[in-house]
Design a protein around this motif. Structure first.
Motif, mmCIF file in Angstrom:
data_model
loop_
_atom_site.group_PDB
_atom_site.id
_atom_site.type_symbol
_atom_site.label_atom_id
_atom_site.label_comp_id
_atom_site.label_asym_id
_atom_site.label_seq_id
_atom_site.Cartn_x
_atom_site.Cartn_y
_atom_site.Cartn_z
ATOM 1 N N SER A 1 -0.811 -0.229 -10.106
ATOM 2 C CA SER A 1 -0.931 -1.233 -9.051
ATOM 3 C C SER A 1 0.454 -1.630 -8.572
ATOM 4 N N THR A 2 0.506 -2.117 -7.334
ATOM 5 C CA THR A 2 1.762 -2.558 -6.738
ATOM 6 C C THR A 2 1.553 -3.925 -6.098
ATOM 7 N N ALA A 3 2.621 -4.716 -6.055
ATOM 8 C CA ALA A 3 2.506 -6.066 -5.504
ATOM 9 C C ALA A 3 3.862 -6.533 -5.008
ATOM 10 N N LEU A 4 3.809 -7.594 -4.219
ATOM 11 C CA LEU A 4 5.003 -8.213 -3.657
ATOM 12 C C LEU A 4 4.918 -9.710 -3.930
ATOM 13 N N PHE A 5 5.999 -10.263 -4.453
ATOM 14 C CA PHE A 5 6.077 -11.689 -4.778
ATOM 15 C C PHE A 5 7.159 -12.355 -3.943
ATOM 16 N N ASP A 6 6.968 -13.652 -3.685
ATOM 17 C CA ASP A 6 8.024 -14.378 -2.983
ATOM 18 C C ASP A 6 9.123 -14.776 -3.970
ATOM 19 N N HIS A 7 10.136 -15.441 -3.473
ATOM 20 C CA HIS A 7 11.296 -15.768 -4.308
ATOM 21 C C HIS A 7 10.958 -16.762 -5.408
ATOM 22 N N GLU B 1 0.832 -1.201 0.000
ATOM 23 C CA GLU B 1 0.000 0.000 0.000
ATOM 24 C C GLU B 1 0.871 1.257 0.000
ATOM 25 N N GLU B 2 1.960 1.241 0.767
ATOM 26 C CA GLU B 2 2.873 2.385 0.774
ATOM 27 C C GLU B 2 3.549 2.539 -0.587
ATOM 28 N N MET B 3 3.891 1.426 -1.221
ATOM 29 C CA MET B 3 4.430 1.494 -2.588
ATOM 30 C C MET B 3 3.474 2.234 -3.504
ATOM 31 N N GLY B 4 2.181 1.864 -3.403
ATOM 32 C CA GLY B 4 1.186 2.491 -4.272
ATOM 33 C C GLY B 4 1.085 3.987 -4.054
ATOM 34 N N GLU B 5 1.107 4.405 -2.793
ATOM 35 C CA GLU B 5 1.028 5.839 -2.510
ATOM 36 C C GLU B 5 2.263 6.563 -3.020
ATOM 37 N N ALA B 6 3.425 5.946 -2.889
ATOM 38 C CA ALA B 6 4.652 6.561 -3.397
ATOM 39 C C ALA B 6 4.594 6.716 -4.911
ATOM 40 N N LEU B 7 4.081 5.697 -5.593
ATOM 41 C CA LEU B 7 3.974 5.749 -7.047
ATOM 42 C C LEU B 7 3.031 6.861 -7.490
ATOM 43 N N VAL B 8 1.884 6.950 -6.850
ATOM 44 C CA VAL B 8 0.907 7.979 -7.219
ATOM 45 C C VAL B 8 1.459 9.374 -6.945
ATOM 46 N N THR C 1 20.906 -13.481 -0.722
ATOM 47 C CA THR C 1 19.906 -14.490 -1.058
ATOM 48 C C THR C 1 18.638 -13.803 -1.564
ATOM 49 N N LEU C 2 18.106 -14.284 -2.687
ATOM 50 C CA LEU C 2 16.868 -13.745 -3.225
ATOM 51 C C LEU C 2 15.701 -14.163 -2.332
ATOM 52 N N ILE C 3 14.973 -13.182 -1.798
ATOM 53 C CA ILE C 3 13.852 -13.513 -0.901
ATOM 54 C C ILE C 3 12.500 -13.026 -1.456
ATOM 55 N N GLY C 4 12.522 -12.275 -2.556
ATOM 56 C CA GLY C 4 11.251 -11.815 -3.100
ATOM 57 C C GLY C 4 11.442 -10.858 -4.261
ATOM 58 N N TRP C 5 10.314 -10.322 -4.739
ATOM 59 C CA TRP C 5 10.311 -9.392 -5.866
ATOM 60 C C TRP C 5 9.377 -8.224 -5.564
ATOM 61 N N ALA C 6 9.862 -7.026 -5.796
ATOM 62 C CA ALA C 6 9.018 -5.826 -5.773
ATOM 63 C C ALA C 6 8.533 -5.573 -7.193
ATOM 64 N N VAL C 7 7.223 -5.452 -7.365
ATOM 65 C CA VAL C 7 6.651 -5.347 -8.703
ATOM 66 C C VAL C 7 5.593 -4.240 -8.709
ATOM 67 N N ASN C 8 5.604 -3.443 -9.759
ATOM 68 C CA ASN C 8 4.498 -2.508 -9.960
ATOM 69 C C ASN C 8 4.238 -2.327 -11.447
ATOM 70 N N THR C 9 3.047 -1.897 -11.752
ATOM 71 C CA THR C 9 2.702 -1.585 -13.133
ATOM 72 C C THR C 9 1.957 -0.273 -13.164
ATOM 73 N N ALA C 10 2.133 0.471 -14.230
ATOM 74 C CA ALA C 10 1.440 1.741 -14.420
ATOM 75 C C ALA C 10 1.003 1.843 -15.873
ATOM 76 N N HIS C 11 -0.201 2.358 -16.060
ATOM 77 C CA HIS C 11 -0.725 2.534 -17.414
ATOM 78 C C HIS C 11 -0.176 3.841 -17.972
ATOM 79 N N HIS C 12 0.685 3.730 -18.980
ATOM 80 C CA HIS C 12 1.285 4.900 -19.618
ATOM 81 C C HIS C 12 0.385 5.333 -20.777
#
Length: 541
Positions: free
Chosen positions: A44-50, A22-29, A117-128
């Motif tokens: 949109s913003t999301a968090l994925f595991d490794h 949610e904080e990622m989303g606010e930062a993006l906006v 060690t890879l523990i996850g992925w930070a992911v976001n998408t924006a409509h350009h």
């Protein structure tokens, strides 16, 4: 994971993970430049595991899950894990080679490393909002296709790649600023996850992620098990201004124990931007199943485990290369209607009537006084379906879309357009014991010559009601000069207007059972006309 973890710690870490996205989303906006992101929040913003499984997604746009589902597998297919390093940032938008669902949605994914060690992925998408004024016969007409490529390598910007991308954009200043906003959102996620792992330990955070996915699976299985075993079928009409004829979409939902299969059937893929790739279909099914069966289920990969989704390859609902996909949201919204319609038979009294069932897109583009290109995109909501015990909501996005409107002040400040009317539409809602929500009217006037493109559905079909409720009104377009046809692209002259009316939501229950005081209140508030009050609700003067 073998790391022992107690339920309270799982809950605490789960809340922290949700807070991060949610904080990622606010930062993006807040950091973005274009009106489509900073005002309309089309991101949109999301968090994925490794492993590439969804841990959590911010409450933004459900459709964007389709992009998230495919991007990490696409990266791992293209790059060896040992070649991925801290500070790498992958960029992608292609529906067939990039894991996305249509080209305007650009995804940035950054690996999260703790102690190498890879523990996850930070992911976001924006409509350009950039790829305007294009054809949609196939995907090569729809914009620049980007497979997963490194925009940053170990923290260093790939300037050659960025230059090539910006050269292919109509509004490069916006694109660069929005990409930087996306970068800042992911970097924030990386820092927050690093801090979280520093507090609890990486093993415990990973174990909590696994436990949260298992919990979502248990919740979904429990909800499915409450449905009587059997097969529940539903069909609906899909129409669009991009096609001359309507088409029939079908679904058969089979429930057996605590598992559910959703089998779709539809016409062959078309030469138009209406097709869905498989991950788009999955996103529509996951959202709809969660919203009907148990809205409290956590939005992670675990909820999908009891669900099987099929559709014939090469059809609109599971298209193959090189089908165009730019307007895929229209068909995805109809998938939502299909699932609601089928589950209404399985769970009578627990499913709402059809909402407006579309995402009406209005795109204007032209040049300003300096000769610079501008592009304005608006996706307009409509009425929500009536519920078994309440009226539908008016003037909202339904199903897979959740963008805000563009305020009049921002619209007229940044673009050579004037908004003459912005209102709810009388008599647009489906009548019933509980009335559907009202559609929206937006009337624009072009102050400079520009090109207007409309993407609409429910043009000739209507959102349906349930349990005796009546259908709602459909989409309407008016150019103010007698023309009402849904031409794909129209060149507007200075001073010319265009009026867009979106569908309402279907009604629920027999209209004759609606209390008289509720009908009179609707009449007094201008929601219905005197003619409709008399002809449908039998209200005497």
């Amino acid at each position: 994971m073998s790391t022992p973890i107690d339920p309270i710690t799982v809950e605490v870490i789960g809340s922290a993970l949700q807070s991060i996205v949610e904080e990622m989303g606010e930062a993006l906006v807040r950091a973005s430049y274009s009106t489509n992101i900073k005002e309309r929040r089309d991101c949109s913003t999301a968090l994925f595991d490794h492993r590439g499984n969804t841990l959590c997604q911010a409450e933004h746009i459900p459709m964007h899950l389709g992009s998230f589902l495919g991007v990490i597998p696409a990266i791992l297919e293209r790059f060896e894990l040992q070649d991925i390093a801290p500070g790498d940032v992958f960029m992608a938008n292609d529906a067939y080679a990039g894991g996305a669902t249509h080209l305007p949605d650009i995804v940035l994914a950054e690996p999260i490393f703790v102690d190498a060690t890879l523990i996850g992925w930070a992911v976001n998408t924006a409509h350009h909002s950039d790829f305007a004024d294009r054809g949609h016969e196939h995907i090569y007409q729809e914009g620049l296709r980007i497979p997963p490529v490194r925009l940053y390598r170990k923290g260093e910007l790939n300037t050659d790649l960025q230059s090539m991308f910006l050269l292919n954009c109509q509004v490069p200043r916006e694109r660069l600023s929005d990409l930087r906003a996306q970068m800042s959102a992911n970097r924030l996620c990386v820092q927050r996850m690093t801090d979280l792992c520093g507090k609890y330990g990486s093993d415990k955070v990973l174990a909590a992620g696994d436990a949260l996915q298992d919990y979502a699976e248990r919740k979904m299985r429990t909800a499915i098990a409450a449905i009587p075993d059997g097969t529940y079928a539903f069909a609906d009409t899909f129409d669009s201004n991009q096609r001359a004829e309507g088409m029939t979409f079908k679904v058969a939902i089979t429930v057996k124990g605590d598992e559910m299969t959703l089998a779709f059937d539809g016409p062959p893929q078309v030469r138009g931007g209406l097709n869905l790739i498989y991950t788009s279909l999955l996103a529509a099914c996951y959202f709809t199943a969660k919203s009907v069966l148990d809205p409290t289920i956590l939005p992670n990969a675990g909820l999908a485990r009891p669900l099987t989704v099929t559709a014939p390859k090469g059809t609109i609902l599971n298209c193959e290369h090189p089908a165009a996909v730019d307007g895929r949201i229209a068909a995805a919204q109809r998938v939502t209607d299909l699932v609601y319609g089928a589950l209404a038979k399985a769970l009578p009294g627990k499913v709402m009537a059809a909402g407006n069932g579309c995402c009406t897109g209005a795109i204007f583009n032209g040049t300003d006084e300096k000769g610079d290109i501008w592009v304005y995109l608006e996706t307009i909501g409509g009425g929500g379906g009536a519920r078994p015990s309440a009226d539908g909501l008016s003037g909202i996005h339904v199903g897979l879309t959740n963008t805000s409107n563009l305020p009049v002040e921002a619209l007229e400040l940044e673009y050579p357009l004037t908004l003459l009317r912005y209102e709810l539409v009388d008599d647009s809602a489906g009548a019933g014991e509980f009335r559907g929500g009202m559609g929206i009217r937006r009337v624009y006037r072009a102050e400079r010559a520009c090109r207007f493109t409309v993407e609409g559905s429910r043009v000739g079909s209507n959102p349906w009601g349930l349990d005796g409720g009546l259908e709602a009104d459909c989409t309407h377009l008016d150019f103010g000069d007698g023309r009402t046809e849904f031409a794909g692209m129209v060149d507007l002259k200075p001073g010319q207007i265009v009026s867009i009316v979106t569908p309402g939501g279907g009604g629920y229950g027999d209209p004759s059972k609606r209390p008289e005081d509720a009908v009179r209140r609707d009449l007094a508030e201008g929601r219905i006309s005197a003619d409709l009050a008399q002809s449908v609700y039998n209200l005497s003067a």
